[in-house]
Design an enzyme around this catalytic site. Structure first.
Site, PDB file in Angstrom:
ATOM      1  N   LYS A   1       0.865  -1.179   0.000  1.00  0.00           N
ATOM      2  CA  LYS A   1       0.000   0.000   0.000  1.00  0.00           C
ATOM      3  C   LYS A   1       0.900   1.227   0.000  1.00  0.00           C
ATOM      4  CE  LYS A   1      -3.972  -2.059   2.322  1.00  0.00           C
ATOM      5  NZ  LYS A   1      -4.940  -1.960   3.444  1.00  0.00           N
TER       6      LYS A   1
ATOM      7  N   ASP B   1      10.831   5.382  17.283  1.00  0.00           N
ATOM      8  CA  ASP B   1      10.253   6.387  18.191  1.00  0.00           C
ATOM      9  C   ASP B   1       8.952   5.929  18.836  1.00  0.00           C
ATOM     10  OD1 ASP B   1      12.094   8.393  18.307  1.00  0.00           O
ATOM     11  OD2 ASP B   1      11.118   9.724  16.867  1.00  0.00           O
TER      12      ASP B   1
ATOM     13  N   HIS C   1      13.548   7.213  26.136  1.00  0.00           N
ATOM     14  CA  HIS C   1      12.496   6.710  25.248  1.00  0.00           C
ATOM     15  C   HIS C   1      12.970   5.539  24.394  1.00  0.00           C
ATOM     16  CE1 HIS C   1      14.470   9.443  22.306  1.00  0.00           C
ATOM     17  NE2 HIS C   1      13.996   8.601  21.412  1.00  0.00           N
TER      18      HIS C   1
ATOM     19  N   ARG D   1      -1.598  33.687  26.667  1.00  0.00           N
ATOM     20  CA  ARG D   1      -0.264  34.244  26.373  1.00  0.00           C
ATOM     21  C   ARG D   1       0.304  35.042  27.548  1.00  0.00           C
ATOM     22  NH1 ARG D   1       2.212  31.530  22.275  1.00  0.00           N
ATOM     23  NH2 ARG D   1       3.926  32.741  21.406  1.00  0.00           N
TER      24      ARG D   1
END
Length: 471
Positions: A27, A119, A145, A334
């Site tokens: 695909k 990841d 990680h 902000r």
């Protein structure tokens, strides 16, 4: 018949034929960086899982989109890009040197799978989760990680009953860890060059950087003068190591220089860091109640953690989350931590530099006036380098003269250009005020700290008066 060529890499007709034989049953999706990416059935089994789809809810650049609105791309498309480039790289080596290197379908499969899954264990908000949040709530945590990625690989295989041999998974996990402190010793690996394609612990040149540098530049609207295609077309394995033509020295330098420029311009932008400091504070305050840090132990819980944790906190009515909600509301409106000033650590002080803390700034305040507290101040110690700290990364890269030569060698900077840098690391200390009315007092204490530490004010200029008067 001409060569097959897309926007990224031109390949020979023989490569084209062999490559497309494998793509017939795949695909494909259209990526805005690499064009058509073809996904073979095995890889789709990993992609079509909730654990991998979680990457859609992890922005590649964390909170940078609050300053660069276009930076909303995710770890999902980055992982597909690394998968694609890893496949192109290993196919290219097989086409050019397959008989002498012994690259087989097993090698191709493992390299591509490592690129796809490198990841899958990444935390929320880019590297903020593991580098700034976890150390504050888990007493100097060394969690990374990459380790979670290899745990997640096992979890996906088991949870979704993916039919894949254990040796493939073992090699994939070793490739994911190849540039981390948990890497398998180089001496016991076969075909070491394969481990340098996705996560290169040897010299830092890998397809992970090829993808994120181009992707991040495009998303942030920045120009990118680095062309990874040139390196992928000319790379060659000599002595179990991927080497590059000597004439491509400056192209490799551009790779590291562009990465450093992204760190300075985007990843560590002063406003981005202010927002990151606020998010860390919000997560720390919410941790006891939501037990965010407890997710890192088991993949079955970890995959549920992503960037949407901020929306969870923001919309929760619980009184225990009030302080965290207030901080997130300040970001929305902000009302950020105010940047006071910054300085670059003098070159001769870098070797002995110790990270500056809020306590250092408070202790530098002179008597009289408002009394500062540690919780009024936020400090960001920003390191920017060319991947090898104070060392030149190109010293660890091997080159060859031409394709007839079997000799590999290093090149020193002074043999190429006197315009290249002679120093390879910056350390920048930034100080923020959590309350706008304290900018003046904190700026003064910051200047006193510089005088006490270096005998000079290392900052470029004083904090603007209008910022000190802001209420």
């Amino acid at each position: 018949m001409g060569a097959y060529c897309n926007d990224d890499l031109c390949l020979s007709p023989s490569y084209n034929f062999a490559y497309w034989q494998g793509l017939r049953f795949s695909k494909h999706i259209h990526d805005n960086v690499h064009g058509n990416i073809y996904l073979e059935p095995l890889f789709l089994k990993f992609i079509d899982t909730e654990e991998f789809q979680r990457l859609r809810d992890l922005k590649q650049l964390g909170l940078a989109d609050m300053v660069f609105p276009g930076a909303v791309h995710t770890r999902f498309e980055h992982s597909l890009g690394v998968y694609w480039l890893a496949g192109q790289a290993v196919h290219k080596l097989r086409t050019d040197q397959g008989s002498e290197l012994g690259i087989d379908p097993f090698d191709i499969r493992t390299v591509k799978l490592a690129g796809l899954l490198h990841d899958v264990g990444h935390g929320p908000f880019s590297h903020l989760f593991e580098r700034e949040f976890l150390p504050r709530v888990l007493n100097g945590s060394k969690w990374c990680h990459e380790q979670m990625s290899v745990k997640m690989v096992d979890h996906i295989v088991d949870e979704h009953n993916i039919d894949i041999d254990s040796e493939t998974i073992k090699k994939v996990k070793e490739m994911i860890l190849a540039s981390s402190e948990f890497a398998v010793a180089k001496g016991i690996r076969e075909k070491q060059f394969l481990y340098d394609i996705v996560a290169n612990g040897r010299n830092g040149i890998d397809v992970d950087k090829f993808d994120y540098i181009v992707r991040d530049c495009r998303a942030c609207g920045l120009g990118c003068n680095f062309q990874f295609q040139r390196l992928m077309e000319s790379m060659r394995v000599l002595g179990d190591e991927i080497c590059y033509r000597a004439k491509d020295y400056l192209t490799i330098h551009k790779l590291f220089a562009t990465r450093a420029d992204l760190y300075r311009t985007v990843y560590t932008h002063a406003k981005t860091k202010a927002i990151e400091l606020m998010i860390v504070d919000a997560l720390v305050k919410a941790n006891d109640y939501l037990e965010i840090s407890s997710h890192i132990h088991e993949p079955s819980e970890y995959w549920k953690l992503d960037d949407t944790i901020i929306k969870t906190i923001e919309t929760a009515p619980d009184q225990e989350l009030r302080e965290s909600r207030d901080l997130i509301r300040r970001i929305r409106r902000r009302d950020l931590y105010q940047f006071c000033n910054e300085y670059a650590v003098p070159r001769d002080k870098l070797e002995t530099f110790k990270e500056v803390t809020a306590q250092d700034i408070i202790c530098s305040q002179k008597t009289g006036g408002v009394m500062l507290r540690e919780e009024d101040v936020a400090v960001s110690n920003v390191k920017i380098d060319l991947t090898r700290g104070r060392h030149n990364p190109l010293e660890s890269i091997k080159f060859f003269k031409d394709y007839e030569s079997e000799e590999k060698f290093s090149i020193s900077d002074d043999r190429i250009s006197h315009l290249l840098p002679t120093f390879y690391q910056d350390m920048i200390v930034r100080v923020y005020s959590k309350k706008p009315e304290l900018v003046g007092a904190i700026s003064e204490a910051f200047e006193n700290f510089q005088l006490k530490t270096y005998g000079i004010k290392a900052q470029v200029h004083a904090t603007p008066e209008k910022k000190k008067r802001r209420l």
